[in-house]
Design a protein around this motif. Structure first.
Motif, PDB file in Angstrom:
ATOM      1  N   ASP A 161       4.269   5.666  17.678  1.00  0.00           N
ATOM      2  CA  ASP A 161       3.343   6.298  16.734  1.00  0.00           C
ATOM      3  C   ASP A 161       3.592   5.873  15.290  1.00  0.00           C
ATOM      4  O   ASP A 161       2.988   6.437  14.382  1.00  0.00           O
ATOM      5  N   TYR A 162       4.446   4.885  15.114  1.00  0.00           N
ATOM      6  CA  TYR A 162       4.759   4.404  13.765  1.00  0.00           C
ATOM      7  C   TYR A 162       4.317   2.951  13.638  1.00  0.00           C
ATOM      8  O   TYR A 162       4.566   2.128  14.516  1.00  0.00           O
ATOM      9  N   GLU A 163       3.670   2.671  12.534  1.00  0.00           N
ATOM     10  CA  GLU A 163       3.018   1.374  12.382  1.00  0.00           C
ATOM     11  C   GLU A 163       3.866   0.362  11.618  1.00  0.00           C
ATOM     12  O   GLU A 163       3.848  -0.821  11.929  1.00  0.00           O
ATOM     13  N   TYR A 164       4.554   0.829  10.611  1.00  0.00           N
ATOM     14  CA  TYR A 164       5.338  -0.083   9.783  1.00  0.00           C
ATOM     15  C   TYR A 164       6.811   0.316   9.834  1.00  0.00           C
ATOM     16  O   TYR A 164       7.140   1.499   9.778  1.00  0.00           O
ATOM     17  N   TRP A 165       7.668  -0.691   9.892  1.00  0.00           N
ATOM     18  CA  TRP A 165       9.098  -0.465  10.048  1.00  0.00           C
ATOM     19  C   TRP A 165       9.889  -1.210   8.995  1.00  0.00           C
ATOM     20  O   TRP A 165       9.546  -2.357   8.644  1.00  0.00           O
ATOM     21  N   ARG A 202       0.829  -1.190   0.000  1.00  0.00           N
ATOM     22  CA  ARG A 202       0.000   0.000   0.000  1.00  0.00           C
ATOM     23  C   ARG A 202       0.872   1.252   0.000  1.00  0.00           C
ATOM     24  O   ARG A 202       1.900   1.290   0.649  1.00  0.00           O
ATOM     25  N   PRO A 203       0.473   2.298  -0.707  1.00  0.00           N
ATOM     26  CA  PRO A 203       1.239   3.548  -0.688  1.00  0.00           C
ATOM     27  C   PRO A 203       1.279   4.154   0.700  1.00  0.00           C
ATOM     28  O   PRO A 203       0.302   4.057   1.449  1.00  0.00           O
ATOM     29  N   PHE A 204       2.382   4.777   1.041  1.00  0.00           N
ATOM     30  CA  PHE A 204       2.437   5.427   2.349  1.00  0.00           C
ATOM     31  C   PHE A 204       2.324   6.936   2.231  1.00  0.00           C
ATOM     32  O   PHE A 204       2.650   7.651   3.153  1.00  0.00           O
ATOM     33  N   GLY A 205       1.817   7.394   1.074  1.00  0.00           N
ATOM     34  CA  GLY A 205       1.747   8.831   0.854  1.00  0.00           C
ATOM     35  C   GLY A 205       0.932   9.593   1.877  1.00  0.00           C
ATOM     36  O   GLY A 205       1.181  10.767   2.100  1.00  0.00           O
ATOM     37  N   GLY A 206      -0.027   8.978   2.518  1.00  0.00           N
ATOM     38  CA  GLY A 206      -0.855   9.666   3.497  1.00  0.00           C
ATOM     39  C   GLY A 206      -0.312   9.610   4.911  1.00  0.00           C
ATOM     40  O   GLY A 206      -0.945  10.101   5.844  1.00  0.00           O
ATOM     41  N   ARG A 207       0.831   9.052   5.084  1.00  0.00           N
ATOM     42  CA  ARG A 207       1.415   8.853   6.411  1.00  0.00           C
ATOM     43  C   ARG A 207       2.695   9.664   6.583  1.00  0.00           C
ATOM     44  O   ARG A 207       3.429   9.869   5.615  1.00  0.00           O
ATOM     45  N   ARG A 231      11.545  13.253  11.270  1.00  0.00           N
ATOM     46  CA  ARG A 231      10.247  12.868  10.724  1.00  0.00           C
ATOM     47  C   ARG A 231       9.810  13.910   9.722  1.00  0.00           C
ATOM     48  O   ARG A 231      10.188  15.092   9.820  1.00  0.00           O
ATOM     49  N   ILE A 232       8.997  13.461   8.779  1.00  0.00           N
ATOM     50  CA  ILE A 232       8.498  14.350   7.731  1.00  0.00           C
ATOM     51  C   ILE A 232       7.024  14.055   7.550  1.00  0.00           C
ATOM     52  O   ILE A 232       6.611  12.899   7.431  1.00  0.00           O
ATOM     53  N   THR A 233       6.215  15.104   7.557  1.00  0.00           N
ATOM     54  CA  THR A 233       4.780  14.917   7.433  1.00  0.00           C
ATOM     55  C   THR A 233       4.406  14.427   6.044  1.00  0.00           C
ATOM     56  O   THR A 233       5.222  14.434   5.117  1.00  0.00           O
ATOM     57  N   TRP A 234       3.167  14.021   5.871  1.00  0.00           N
ATOM     58  CA  TRP A 234       2.742  13.360   4.644  1.00  0.00           C
ATOM     59  C   TRP A 234       2.969  14.207   3.399  1.00  0.00           C
ATOM     60  O   TRP A 234       3.267  13.686   2.328  1.00  0.00           O
ATOM     61  N   ASN A 235       2.848  15.544   3.559  1.00  0.00           N
ATOM     62  CA  ASN A 235       2.990  16.422   2.393  1.00  0.00           C
ATOM     63  C   ASN A 235       4.287  17.215   2.423  1.00  0.00           C
ATOM     64  O   ASN A 235       4.447  18.169   1.672  1.00  0.00           O
ATOM     65  N   SER A 236       5.193  16.832   3.307  1.00  0.00           N
ATOM     66  CA  SER A 236       6.511  17.476   3.446  1.00  0.00           C
ATOM     67  C   SER A 236       6.441  18.891   3.988  1.00  0.00           C
ATOM     68  O   SER A 236       7.450  19.591   3.979  1.00  0.00           O
ATOM     69  N   ASP A 237       5.285  19.306   4.470  1.00  0.00           N
ATOM     70  CA  ASP A 237       5.174  20.663   5.019  1.00  0.00           C
ATOM     71  C   ASP A 237       5.895  20.800   6.359  1.00  0.00           C
ATOM     72  O   ASP A 237       6.304  21.902   6.730  1.00  0.00           O
ATOM     73  N   GLY A 238       6.011  19.709   7.069  1.00  0.00           N
ATOM     74  CA  GLY A 238       6.686  19.746   8.365  1.00  0.00           C
ATOM     75  C   GLY A 238       7.798  18.720   8.405  1.00  0.00           C
ATOM     76  O   GLY A 238       7.584  17.542   8.112  1.00  0.00           O
ATOM     77  N   ILE A 239       9.003  19.198   8.727  1.00  0.00           N
ATOM     78  CA  ILE A 239      10.158  18.300   8.864  1.00  0.00           C
ATOM     79  C   ILE A 239      10.816  18.626  10.196  1.00  0.00           C
ATOM     80  O   ILE A 239      11.125  19.792  10.471  1.00  0.00           O
ATOM     81  N   TYR A 240      11.038  17.610  10.994  1.00  0.00           N
ATOM     82  CA  TYR A 240      11.526  17.809  12.358  1.00  0.00           C
ATOM     83  C   TYR A 240      12.706  16.870  12.608  1.00  0.00           C
ATOM     84  O   TYR A 240      12.749  15.762  12.080  1.00  0.00           O
ATOM     85  N   THR A 293      -0.323   8.238  11.535  1.00  0.00           N
ATOM     86  CA  THR A 293      -1.036   9.446  11.132  1.00  0.00           C
ATOM     87  C   THR A 293      -0.240  10.185  10.055  1.00  0.00           C
ATOM     88  O   THR A 293       0.884   9.812   9.728  1.00  0.00           O
ATOM     89  N   ALA A 294      -0.843  11.239   9.551  1.00  0.00           N
ATOM     90  CA  ALA A 294      -0.192  12.034   8.511  1.00  0.00           C
ATOM     91  C   ALA A 294       0.913  12.929   9.062  1.00  0.00           C
ATOM     92  O   ALA A 294       1.731  13.434   8.303  1.00  0.00           O
ATOM     93  N   TRP A 295       0.941  13.126  10.394  1.00  0.00           N
ATOM     94  CA  TRP A 295       1.884  14.094  10.970  1.00  0.00           C
ATOM     95  C   TRP A 295       3.004  13.441  11.740  1.00  0.00           C
ATOM     96  O   TRP A 295       4.087  13.978  11.834  1.00  0.00           O
ATOM     97  N   GLY A 296       2.750  12.270  12.305  1.00  0.00           N
ATOM     98  CA  GLY A 296       3.787  11.565  13.033  1.00  0.00           C
ATOM     99  C   GLY A 296       4.170  12.254  14.324  1.00  0.00           C
ATOM    100  O   GLY A 296       3.529  13.196  14.782  1.00  0.00           O
ATOM    101  N   SER A 297       5.221  11.748  14.936  1.00  0.00           N
ATOM    102  CA  SER A 297       5.746  12.311  16.173  1.00  0.00           C
ATOM    103  C   SER A 297       7.164  11.793  16.352  1.00  0.00           C
ATOM    104  O   SER A 297       7.691  11.088  15.485  1.00  0.00           O
ATOM    105  N   SER A 298       7.757  12.117  17.473  1.00  0.00           N
ATOM    106  CA  SER A 298       9.088  11.602  17.763  1.00  0.00           C
ATOM    107  C   SER A 298       9.045  10.301  18.557  1.00  0.00           C
ATOM    108  O   SER A 298      10.081   9.796  18.973  1.00  0.00           O
ATOM    109  N   TRP A 299       7.841   9.770  18.754  1.00  0.00           N
ATOM    110  CA  TRP A 299       7.684   8.539  19.522  1.00  0.00           C
ATOM    111  C   TRP A 299       7.584   7.337  18.591  1.00  0.00           C
ATOM    112  O   TRP A 299       6.749   7.299  17.705  1.00  0.00           O
TER     113      TRP A 299
END
Length: 123
Positions: free
Chosen positions: A109-113, A26-31, A49-58, A100-106
């Motif tokens: 909060d990540y489903e696939y590795w 499955r595409p991970f574009g929404g994650r 981490r990088i949000t689904w649309n690359s608007d946020g990079i941390y 989720t589309a935004w993620g976190s530093s935890w």
């Protein structure tokens, strides 16, 4: 979603590596996509981490200004450009797709590795 990380290797201090993470199924574009690392005997550490649309990079504090995360949803891929590498960057690096589309530093909060790729920096 299956993730395959690659690009690790042995590099001298001050050198650079670019890690890639390619998704299949499955595409991970929404994650959100995250990068973590784990050195022997240490806990898994948040790298970026990088949000689904690359608007946020941390970034984690230890890599700010040296590492750059990016992604290409059309290619179902994420990348981690690592510059000015230091011996303390030595670890197995993992990419992960967020719940989720935004993620976190935890990590929880990540489903696939991905399976991890070894980065070794010599002094």
């Amino acid at each position: 979603v299956q993730l395959q990380a690659s690009g690790g290797g042995l590099v001298q201090a001050g050198g650079s590596l670019r890690l890639s993470c390619v998704g299949s199924g499955r595409p991970f574009g929404g994650r959100a996509m995250g990068w973590f690392r784990q050195a022997p005997g240490q806990e898994r550490e948040f790298v970026a981490r990088i949000t689904w649309n690359s608007d946020g990079i941390y970034y984690g504090d230890s890599v700010k200004g040296r590492f750059t995360a990016s992604r290409d949803n059309a290619l179902n891929s994420a990348y981690l450009q690592m510059n000015d590498l230091k011996p303390e960057d030595t670890a197995v690096y993992y990419c992960a797709a967020g719940r989720t589309a935004w993620g976190s530093s935890w990590a929880t909060d990540y489903e696939y590795w991905g399976q991890g790729t070894q980065v070794t920096v010599s002094s």
